[in-house]
Scaffold this active site. Structure first.
Site, mmCIF file in Angstrom:
data_model
loop_
_atom_site.group_PDB
_atom_site.id
_atom_site.type_symbol
_atom_site.label_atom_id
_atom_site.label_comp_id
_atom_site.label_asym_id
_atom_site.label_seq_id
_atom_site.Cartn_x
_atom_site.Cartn_y
_atom_site.Cartn_z
ATOM 1 N N ASP A 5 -8.040 -3.414 9.002
ATOM 2 C CA ASP A 5 -8.746 -3.665 10.274
ATOM 3 C C ASP A 5 -8.395 -5.061 10.790
ATOM 4 O OD1 ASP A 5 -10.003 -1.210 10.277
ATOM 5 O OD2 ASP A 5 -11.849 -1.948 9.359
ATOM 6 N N GLN A 35 15.013 -3.832 32.108
ATOM 7 C CA GLN A 35 15.329 -3.274 33.432
ATOM 8 C C GLN A 35 15.459 -4.374 34.490
ATOM 9 O OE1 GLN A 35 15.934 -0.132 33.243
ATOM 10 N NE2 GLN A 35 16.470 0.232 35.370
ATOM 11 N N GLY A 44 22.132 -5.066 33.528
ATOM 12 C CA GLY A 44 23.130 -5.066 32.448
ATOM 13 C C GLY A 44 22.967 -6.244 31.506
ATOM 14 N N LEU A 102 0.835 -1.207 0.000
ATOM 15 C CA LEU A 102 0.000 0.000 0.000
ATOM 16 C C LEU A 102 0.874 1.263 0.000
ATOM 17 C CD1 LEU A 102 -2.879 1.263 0.400
ATOM 18 C CD2 LEU A 102 -2.523 1.026 2.870
ATOM 19 N N GLU A 114 1.273 -1.087 10.076
ATOM 20 C CA GLU A 114 -0.185 -1.279 9.946
ATOM 21 C C GLU A 114 -0.958 -0.188 10.695
ATOM 22 O OE1 GLU A 114 -1.739 -5.119 9.490
ATOM 23 O OE2 GLU A 114 0.199 -5.997 8.973
ATOM 24 N N HIS A 124 16.400 -7.330 33.988
ATOM 25 C CA HIS A 124 17.655 -8.038 33.700
ATOM 26 C C HIS A 124 18.899 -7.189 34.002
ATOM 27 C CE1 HIS A 124 15.023 -10.827 31.584
ATOM 28 N NE2 HIS A 124 16.041 -11.623 31.345
ATOM 29 N N GLN A 159 10.181 -6.010 46.284
ATOM 30 C CA GLN A 159 8.933 -5.424 45.772
ATOM 31 C C GLN A 159 9.168 -4.630 44.478
ATOM 32 O OE1 GLN A 159 6.830 -2.298 48.029
ATOM 33 N NE2 GLN A 159 5.114 -3.722 48.097
ATOM 34 N N GLU A 166 -0.521 6.864 16.495
ATOM 35 C CA GLU A 166 -1.274 8.101 16.253
ATOM 36 C C GLU A 166 -2.449 7.845 15.307
ATOM 37 O OE1 GLU A 166 2.042 7.713 16.203
ATOM 38 O OE2 GLU A 166 2.455 8.806 18.056
ATOM 39 N N ARG A 211 18.363 -14.819 39.516
ATOM 40 C CA ARG A 211 19.370 -13.799 39.833
ATOM 41 C C ARG A 211 19.307 -13.428 41.317
ATOM 42 N NH1 ARG A 211 24.120 -11.254 39.011
ATOM 43 N NH2 ARG A 211 23.980 -9.004 39.336
HETATM 44 N N1 CAA Z 1 -13.264 -0.175 6.225
HETATM 45 C C1 CAA Z 1 -13.891 0.070 5.043
HETATM 46 N N2 CAA Z 1 -13.874 1.302 4.464
HETATM 47 C C2 CAA Z 1 -13.191 2.280 5.090
HETATM 48 C C3 CAA Z 1 -12.526 2.068 6.314
HETATM 49 C C4 CAA Z 1 -12.584 0.783 6.876
HETATM 50 N N3 CAA Z 1 -11.967 0.507 8.043
HETATM 51 N N4 CAA Z 1 -11.916 3.200 6.686
HETATM 52 C C5 CAA Z 1 -12.210 4.113 5.736
HETATM 53 N N5 CAA Z 1 -12.979 3.558 4.780
HETATM 54 C C6 CAA Z 1 -13.542 4.184 3.601
HETATM 55 C C7 CAA Z 1 -14.425 5.354 4.055
HETATM 56 O O1 CAA Z 1 -15.740 4.924 4.324
HETATM 57 C C8 CAA Z 1 -14.361 6.298 2.887
HETATM 58 O O2 CAA Z 1 -15.240 5.900 1.867
HETATM 59 P P1 CAA Z 1 -16.481 6.841 1.424
HETATM 60 O O3 CAA Z 1 -15.867 8.125 0.958
HETATM 61 O O4 CAA Z 1 -17.146 6.066 0.364
HETATM 62 O O5 CAA Z 1 -17.282 7.024 2.671
HETATM 63 C C9 CAA Z 1 -12.946 6.095 2.345
HETATM 64 O O6 CAA Z 1 -12.517 4.809 2.832
HETATM 65 C C10 CAA Z 1 -11.999 7.180 2.802
HETATM 66 O O7 CAA Z 1 -11.985 7.144 4.220
HETATM 67 P P2 CAA Z 1 -11.367 8.330 5.076
HETATM 68 O O8 CAA Z 1 -11.932 9.645 4.623
HETATM 69 O O9 CAA Z 1 -11.519 7.963 6.512
HETATM 70 O O10 CAA Z 1 -9.840 8.261 4.620
HETATM 71 P P3 CAA Z 1 -8.608 9.091 5.069
HETATM 72 O O11 CAA Z 1 -7.842 9.502 3.881
HETATM 73 O O12 CAA Z 1 -8.986 10.143 6.080
HETATM 74 O O13 CAA Z 1 -7.689 7.956 5.779
HETATM 75 C C11 CAA Z 1 -6.806 6.725 7.637
HETATM 76 C C12 CAA Z 1 -8.022 7.294 6.933
HETATM 77 C C13 CAA Z 1 -7.396 5.966 8.819
HETATM 78 C C14 CAA Z 1 -5.867 7.806 8.127
HETATM 79 C C15 CAA Z 1 -6.040 5.761 6.685
HETATM 80 O O14 CAA Z 1 -5.360 6.479 5.674
HETATM 81 C C16 CAA Z 1 -5.064 4.882 7.406
HETATM 82 O O15 CAA Z 1 -5.450 3.877 7.961
HETATM 83 N N6 CAA Z 1 -3.750 5.238 7.398
HETATM 84 C C17 CAA Z 1 -2.726 4.359 7.889
HETATM 85 C C18 CAA Z 1 -2.242 3.478 6.799
HETATM 86 C C19 CAA Z 1 -1.633 2.215 7.300
HETATM 87 O O16 CAA Z 1 -2.081 1.632 8.266
HETATM 88 N N7 CAA Z 1 -0.626 1.764 6.600
HETATM 89 C C20 CAA Z 1 -0.035 0.545 6.899
HETATM 90 C C21 CAA Z 1 0.695 0.085 5.710
HETATM 91 S S1 CAA Z 1 0.640 -1.614 5.498
HETATM 92 C C22 CAA Z 1 1.771 -2.249 6.541
HETATM 93 O O17 CAA Z 1 2.356 -1.670 7.394
HETATM 94 C C23 CAA Z 1 1.768 -3.692 6.346
HETATM 95 C C24 CAA Z 1 2.968 -4.432 6.533
HETATM 96 O O18 CAA Z 1 3.587 -4.778 5.553
HETATM 97 C C25 CAA Z 1 3.342 -4.917 7.893
#
Ligand code: CAA
Length: 380
Positions: A241, A337, A341, A125, A364, A339, A280, A368, A269
């Protein structure tokens, strides 16, 4: 409300515990030290049913559901977080969206290969311009007959070096708002014009690979669109999610490893003529770690349970990830902590757990971003 595990859930937990003890624990320090990708361990996980937790049996999976997967992931990550994230991404970020959004042909082709561990999955992504602001991605795909022509560079791709199937999010419509013009594409390793770029050197989870992906005039069949054209952002978010429950499970596993090592060390230890466990100052650290782990574990299981029921779980997954990742970092710090050193030496596993914990507050969705998701839910 019933907190008892089913027989199937106990079975998958015990099987994962055995895998962790026999295969992962003896190799985790070496995987970390050498930055060795745990491919052999992934294949073994596939043989034991851990590469297809969510895949139905008809497609070769073990179909244990999200609660079963979380229970297994606690055990796996307690031993080796590099193998843990490899399996989490593979199951939650690749098989899960394929199962939910794939065509019958796509599912029949890929799910058995993913579930058996023959093919490893990756999810792509992020880009240089789009991390937390995921919708700002720029990698483009232009329709040309029955293909999409992909150009651009992706970043931070877990398992990029070894994956055979990539779910890649690309911009197919630049003239609509950011989130509306994104499509998910299934890209096979070896597709002409697609290559794996730079591999990152990391602080923790050093066995897991994190790479760049480069697309240059890469032709991907239109039949490889996952879901609908321009509906990719929704798929990316819904998928995350579930992924966040996986990372929260990882965080619980790392925290448990920290507690386990601390209890052992505190009993062994001796200082001032007694085991340090009798003081404690140490007991409170152990108690605080234990209490926070219990809370995080319950939050993870609740989010997984809701997902199994097919109910909304964005809020619960974000809460679980927020709390579990903070718990992992708290426990990593306290374990070092306890453990003293020795905790600062590579000879003791808490040094690795401390470094591995850090990423759970970043990937993911950062801490924040979890708070942003939680606040939007509470204020809507
Ligand atoms: N499920 C389904 N749809 C969703 C949703 C969800 N959880 N969250 C948002 N949407 C949909 C919204 O409904 C919206 O659609 P509509 O316009 O049709 O209503 C659309 O998506 C846009 O949503 P937002 O306006 O909320 O989007 P945003 O631009 O404000 O972004 C955010 C929201 C939560 C900040 C998102 O960008 C985000 O999660 N950012 C973090 C990205 C991330 O987690 N990256 C991880 C990279 S992958 C990784 O790390 C994997 C790895 O390899 C280990």
């Amino acid at each position: 409300m019933d907190f008892h595990l089913t027989e199937d859930q106990k079975m998958i937990r015990d099987a994962a515990r055995e895998f962790a003890r026999e295969v992962l624990a003896p190799r985790a320090a070496e995987i970390d030290r050498d930055g060795r990708f745990p491919m052999e361990e992934f294949r073994e996980a596939g043989r034991r049913g851990f590469a297809g937790f969510l895949v139905p049996e008809e497609h070769g999976g073990s179909a244990v559901g999200n609660v079963g997967m979380a229970l297994a992931m606690f055990e796996i990550n307690r031993a080796c977080a590099s193998t843990g994230v490899t399996l989490s991404v593979h199951n939650s970020l690749v098989s899960a969206p394929l199962l939910l959004n794939g065509t019958e042909e796509q599912k029949a082709k890929w799910l058995p290969l993913l579930a058996s561990g023959e093919v490893l999955g990756a999810y792509s992504l992020s880009e240089a311009v789009s991390g937390s602001d995921a919708a700002a991605l720029r990698c483009s795909a232009v329709r040309d007959g029955d293909h999409f022509v992909v150009d651009g560079t992706k970043l931070w791709v877990t398992s990029g070096s070894h994956a055979g199937l990539f779910i890649v999010f690309v911009r197919t419509n630049p003239s609509v708002s950011n989130a509306k013009g994104i499509t998910a594409l299934l890209v096979e390793k070896g597709t002409p014009g697609f290559s794996v770029g730079k591999k990152e050197e990391k602080m923790g989870i050093r066995g897991s690979s994190t790479t760049e992906l480069v697309f240059e005039n890469c032709r991907v069949p239109a039949a490889n669109v996952l879901g609908k054209v321009d509906d990719g952002f929704r798929i990316a978010m819904h998928t995350l999610d579930g992924g966040r429950i996986g990372i929260a499970s990882q965080a619980v596993g790392i925290a448990e490893a920290c507690l386990e090592a601390s209890v052992k060390y505190a009993k062994e230890r001796r200082q001032f003529g007694k085991p340090i466990a009798s003081f404690q100052a140490i007991q409170w650290k152990i108690a605080e770690m234990g209490a926070r782990i219990e809370a995080a574990r319950l939050l993870v299981l609740r989010a997984a349970w809701l997902k199994d029921l097919g109910e909304p779980h964005s809020f619960e997954a974000a809460v679980a990830k927020l709390e579990a990742s903070r718990t992992a970092n708290f426990c990593g710090r306290e374990a070092v902590q306890v453990h003293g050193g020795a905790g600062y030496l590579v000879d003791f596993p808490v040094e690795r757990h401390f470094r591995d914990a850090r990423i759970t507050e970043i990937y993911e969705g950062t801490t924040e971003i979890q708070k942003l998701v939680i606040a939007r839910h509470l204020l809507r």
